[in-house]
Scaffold this active site. Structure first.
Site, PDB file in Angstrom:
ATOM      1  N   ASP A 186       0.978  -1.237   0.044  1.00 12.91           N
ATOM      2  CA  ASP A 186      -0.028  -0.287   0.070  1.00 12.91           C
ATOM      3  C   ASP A 186       0.879   1.155  -0.009  1.00 12.91           C
ATOM      4  OD1 ASP A 186      -2.167   1.782   0.578  1.00 12.91           O
ATOM      5  OD2 ASP A 186      -3.171   0.018   1.626  1.00 12.91           O
ATOM      6  N   ASP A 214      -3.092   4.773  -2.279  1.00  7.28           N
ATOM      7  CA  ASP A 214      -3.929   5.238  -1.128  1.00  7.28           C
ATOM      8  C   ASP A 214      -4.652   6.574  -1.819  1.00  7.28           C
ATOM      9  OD1 ASP A 214      -5.259   4.987   1.308  1.00  7.28           O
ATOM     10  OD2 ASP A 214      -4.342   6.883   1.864  1.00  7.28           O
ATOM     11  N   GLU A 226      -6.752   3.939  -5.576  1.00 11.91           N
ATOM     12  CA  GLU A 226      -7.946   4.090  -4.671  1.00 11.91           C
ATOM     13  C   GLU A 226      -8.318   5.532  -5.216  1.00 11.91           C
ATOM     14  OE1 GLU A 226      -9.658   4.671  -0.247  1.00 11.91           O
ATOM     15  OE2 GLU A 226      -7.690   5.316  -0.653  1.00 11.91           O
ATOM     16  N   HIS A 251     -11.343  -2.875   4.032  1.00 13.31           N
ATOM     17  CA  HIS A 251     -11.030  -2.535   5.705  1.00 13.31           C
ATOM     18  C   HIS A 251     -11.845  -1.073   5.792  1.00 13.31           C
ATOM     19  CE1 HIS A 251      -8.396  -0.005   3.394  1.00 13.31           C
ATOM     20  NE2 HIS A 251      -8.088   0.820   4.486  1.00 13.31           N
ATOM     21  N   ASP A 252     -12.364  -0.546   4.827  1.00 14.82           N
ATOM     22  CA  ASP A 252     -13.129   0.655   5.059  1.00 14.82           C
ATOM     23  C   ASP A 252     -14.517   0.466   4.807  1.00 14.82           C
ATOM     24  OD1 ASP A 252     -10.907   2.360   5.221  1.00 14.82           O
ATOM     25  OD2 ASP A 252     -10.645   2.638   2.944  1.00 14.82           O
TER      26      ASP A 252
HETATM   27  C1  GLC Z   1      -7.872   5.343   2.282  1.00 12.19           C
HETATM   28  C2  GLC Z   1      -7.748   4.118   3.404  1.00 12.19           C
HETATM   29  C3  GLC Z   1      -8.299   4.664   4.711  1.00 12.19           C
HETATM   30  C4  GLC Z   1      -7.721   5.762   5.367  1.00 12.19           C
HETATM   31  C5  GLC Z   1      -7.648   6.955   4.426  1.00 12.19           C
HETATM   32  C6  GLC Z   1      -6.604   7.750   4.696  1.00 12.19           C
HETATM   33  O1  GLC Z   1      -8.950   5.509   2.068  1.00 12.19           O
HETATM   34  O2  GLC Z   1      -8.031   3.066   2.764  1.00 12.19           O
HETATM   35  O3  GLC Z   1      -8.265   3.503   5.714  1.00 12.19           O
HETATM   36  O4  GLC Z   1      -8.070   5.942   6.486  1.00 12.19           O
HETATM   37  O5  GLC Z   1      -7.097   6.266   3.015  1.00 12.19           O
HETATM   38  O6  GLC Z   1      -5.021   7.340   4.431  1.00 12.19           O
END
Ligand code: GLC
Length: 536
Positions: free
Chosen positions: A107, A209, A272, A334-335
């Site tokens: 990541d 991310d 993402e 995980h979100d």
């Molecule tokens: C992404 C991650 C999340 C995190 C956010 C800030 O969305 O998946 O878990 O809190 O980025 O880094």
């Protein structure tokens, strides 16, 4: 017929037919008895991943971090957090992954670092520090207030005041996560070196991310106020992120990542990006300036669960893809709330069949292969800062981050001590060992589905066409080299008609979400099927 053709590739990259499995390192397996998962634990449990039949593992962040956002606040991009292990253990894990013929993605968190990263510590030390401009600092407004109206995704303003130097720094997420300044060439160079560090070590790619946040509009103008804001949405939605995200220059950043990945060959970049489809697909880039290989497609995470809505999502997405753009689908993370929590176990099986038979690369999330549902976290065990900072809005993500239940021994075999988050309530029955021994379990259904997908080119790289189905039955065909597969998903808990194309007969029923199947021409309640067709 609404057909989408997969462009034939002489040498198809591994990820096009592959399946990605996300591991949340804190919650996979504890190898050292401190209640938190780690790299050694993951290494010990790799057979589970290999037996499942996926192709690649994506690990959420493993880097040194104060863990304010559980690793998404990175304090050293080129190390391993003590709690997870060290670089030697990382190398051992990578080797063990490769030995099993799997790939490993890390990541990459480029938008922000921890405020404990040495870069930020230097940056905040004085206004004339050489790294001052590595982050986004602004004077207070003339009235002493905030530099602009941007809100943090975690609630509250996106600005934190630094009394020592008399300026605010920008943080799109927590105050502990300071946004890097991607307009600064030194930042770009330093982050490029990070990618090289891990590629040189042998990693097969990255999930990147919040990449649509990386560049902000010049001058940092106020964002438009959101006319539809309601407090229960969370403060992030008070304004529309027109100037704080998705700026045209972000595509140059994406392209620069891609250039590095391409230098190494066969490395995958997954971005993402949470944007509407027509903007999302721009992150594939252009033929001359390609972006990421797979901009994450999150639409299934909250799609209305009916055939019409799903058909529309699939059709619009396929139509929006640029030439050569390979689709992808995400079913959990995980979100996001657990899919089985949202739909129930019977429809979670149908969802698994959907995500693993659509055209494109699927990303699965640990624990969904067991059908873990909604886990309620008692108030005194809440750990997610997003929840703690905006309590009562249901924004907590802990429920999807609970430890993997491996067996019915102490702490589900996850750890010798009490885990950092509670287990799913039904862990004594819903665990890997119990489901492994039950041919009709969710786990064995996933294994069959993944095997079928691997064995059938029609599924892993064939053409796709939606077909007419009975009311609330999503029906489509996948074709490759004369092989025809029909997928029919009954999205209701009522029996439905199974409609076969007029030019075909059913040669074989390859897989059902149920053990007792509906009769001829019928789908049982909650039944999804994969059928082999023969042309008449
Ligand atoms: C992404 C991650 C999340 C995190 C956010 C800030 O969305 O998946 O878990 O809190 O980025 O880094």
């Amino acid at each position: 017929m609404n057909a989408h053709t997969s462009v034939p590739h002489a040498t198809r990259p591994w990820w096009e037919s592959g399946v990605v499995y996300q591991i949340y390192p804190r919650s996979f397996q504890d190898g050292n008895g401190d209640g938190v998962g780690d790299l050694e634990g993951i290494r010990q449990r790799l057979d589970h991943v290999a037996d499942l039949g996926v192709d690649a593992i994506w690990l959420s962040p493993i880097f040194p971090s104060p863990m304010a956002d559980f690793g998404y606040d990175v304090a050293d991009y080129c190390g391993v957090a003590d709690i997870f292990g060290d670089l030697d253990q990382f190398d051992a894990l990578l080797e063990a992954v490769h030995e099993r013929g799997l790939k490993l993605l890390l990541d990459f968190v480029p938008n922000h670092s921890s405020t404990e990263h040495p870069w930020f510590i230097e940056s905040r030390s004085s206004r004339d520090n050489p790294k001052r401009d590595w982050y986004i600092w602004r004077d207070p407004a003339p009235d002493g207030g905030l530099p602009n109206n941007w809100t943090s995704d975690m609630g509250g303003p996106a600005w934190a005041f630094d009394a020592h130097t008399g300026q605010y720094y920008l943080h799109t997420f927590l105050t502990e996560q300071a946004d890097l300044n991607w307009r600064n060439p030194e930042v770009r160079k330093a982050m490029t070196d990070v990618l090289r560090f891990w590629f040189d070590r042998g990693v097969d790619g990255f999930r990147i991310d919040v990449m649509w946040h990386c560049i902000k509009a010049d001058g940092l103008p106020d964002n438009p106020v959101n006319p539809d804001f309601r407090p229960e949405m969370g403060e992030k939605f008070m304004v529309l992120q027109h100037h704080s995200a998705n700026q045209p220059e972000v595509h140059q950043v994406a392209h620069s990542f891609r250039q590095i990945a391409d230098e190494y060959g066969q490395r995958l970049l997954v971005g993402e990006i949470c944007l509407p489809v027509e903007q999302l697909v721009r992150y594939y880039g252009d033929p001359d300036t390609p972006g990421v290989h797979l901009p994450f497609n999150f639409q299934l995470l909250d799609a209305p669960w009916n055939a019409q809505a799903l058909a529309r999502i699939i059709t619009d997405y396929e139509a929006a893809l640029p030439p050569g753009g390979w689709p992808n689908w995400v079913i959990g993370s995980h979100d996001a709330p657990r899919i089985a929590g949202r739909l129930g176990e019977a429809q979670a099986r149908v969802a698994a069949m959907l995500v693993l038979t659509l055209r494109g690369t699927p990303t699965l999330y640990q624990g969904d292969e067991l059908g873990i549902g909604r886990v309620t976290i008692p108030p005194d065990r809440i750990r997610d800062t997003q929840d703690l900072r905006q309590p009562g809005l249901g924004l907590g993500r802990d429920g999807s981050r609970t430890p993997m239940p491996w067996d019915d021994s102490l702490n589900a075999g996850f750890s010798a001590t009490e885990p950092w988050l509670p287990l799913n309530d039904d862990w004594q029955a819903r665990n890997v060992a119990a489901q492994g021994a039950d041919p009709s379990s969710m786990l064995n259904f996933y294994r069959c589905l993944l095997r079928l997908r691997r064995d059938c080119k029609a599924l892993n790289c064939g053409d796709f066409a939606l077909l007419p189905g009975d009311h609330d039955v999503l029906t489509y065909e996948r074709r490759e080299d004369g092989q025809r597969l029909l997928i029919a998903l009954n999205l209701t808990d009522q029996p439905r008609k199974l409609i076969i194309p007029a030019d075909a007969t059913v040669a074989e029923r390859l897989l059902s979400t149920l053990t007792s199947i509906g009769g001829e021409g019928v789908l049982a309640p909650n039944e999804g099927v994969v059928l082999r067709l023969e042309s008449k």
